[in-house]
Design a protein around this motif. Sequence first.
Motif, PDB file in Angstrom:
ATOM      1  N   ARG A  96       0.817  -1.232   0.000  1.00  0.00           N
ATOM      2  CA  ARG A  96       0.000   0.000   0.000  1.00  0.00           C
ATOM      3  C   ARG A  96       0.841   1.268   0.000  1.00  0.00           C
ATOM      4  N   GLY A  97       1.867   1.337   0.789  1.00  0.00           N
ATOM      5  CA  GLY A  97       2.678   2.540   0.895  1.00  0.00           C
ATOM      6  C   GLY A  97       3.818   2.616  -0.101  1.00  0.00           C
ATOM      7  N   ARG A  98       3.917   1.620  -0.960  1.00  0.00           N
ATOM      8  CA  ARG A  98       5.015   1.582  -1.928  1.00  0.00           C
ATOM      9  C   ARG A  98       4.562   2.140  -3.263  1.00  0.00           C
ATOM     10  N   SER A  99       5.352   1.977  -4.241  1.00  0.00           N
ATOM     11  CA  SER A  99       5.040   2.460  -5.587  1.00  0.00           C
ATOM     12  C   SER A  99       3.679   1.926  -6.051  1.00  0.00           C
ATOM     13  N   PRO A 100       2.855   2.784  -6.669  1.00  0.00           N
ATOM     14  CA  PRO A 100       1.561   2.316  -7.190  1.00  0.00           C
ATOM     15  C   PRO A 100       1.719   1.160  -8.183  1.00  0.00           C
TER      16      PRO A 100
END
Length: 107
Positions: A70-74
């Motif tokens: 979730r908090g990483r690259s889309p």
Amino acid sequence: AQFIYNVAGPDLSTKEDAMDATSNPVTFRIVWCRRQRAKARTDLEIDAWRAEEEGLRDAVLRRDHVHKYRGRSPVLFERYVLGFQDAKALMRAAQVTRFPQSGSHRT
């Protein structure tokens, strides 16, 4: 074509399953992701193929690690979800193929 399929857990231990690489579509996709990752030219491509593979594997093992992405690259989030959803769909399709519902039963 039998081979041993290693599933690495979060603690890096492995679970071995003998699978037929030609008849199991999820296994085929995992192997394909690994081959594509080996051909990848950038770190993002490598990580994207790894995320898709992890999504496929997690669906088979009934785990959900979407929170890791979730908090990483889309791009990585989308590839994990793609693998996860595709594996679930492939497993549902395989189950329907193995256990087709018969027409109406008359008693």
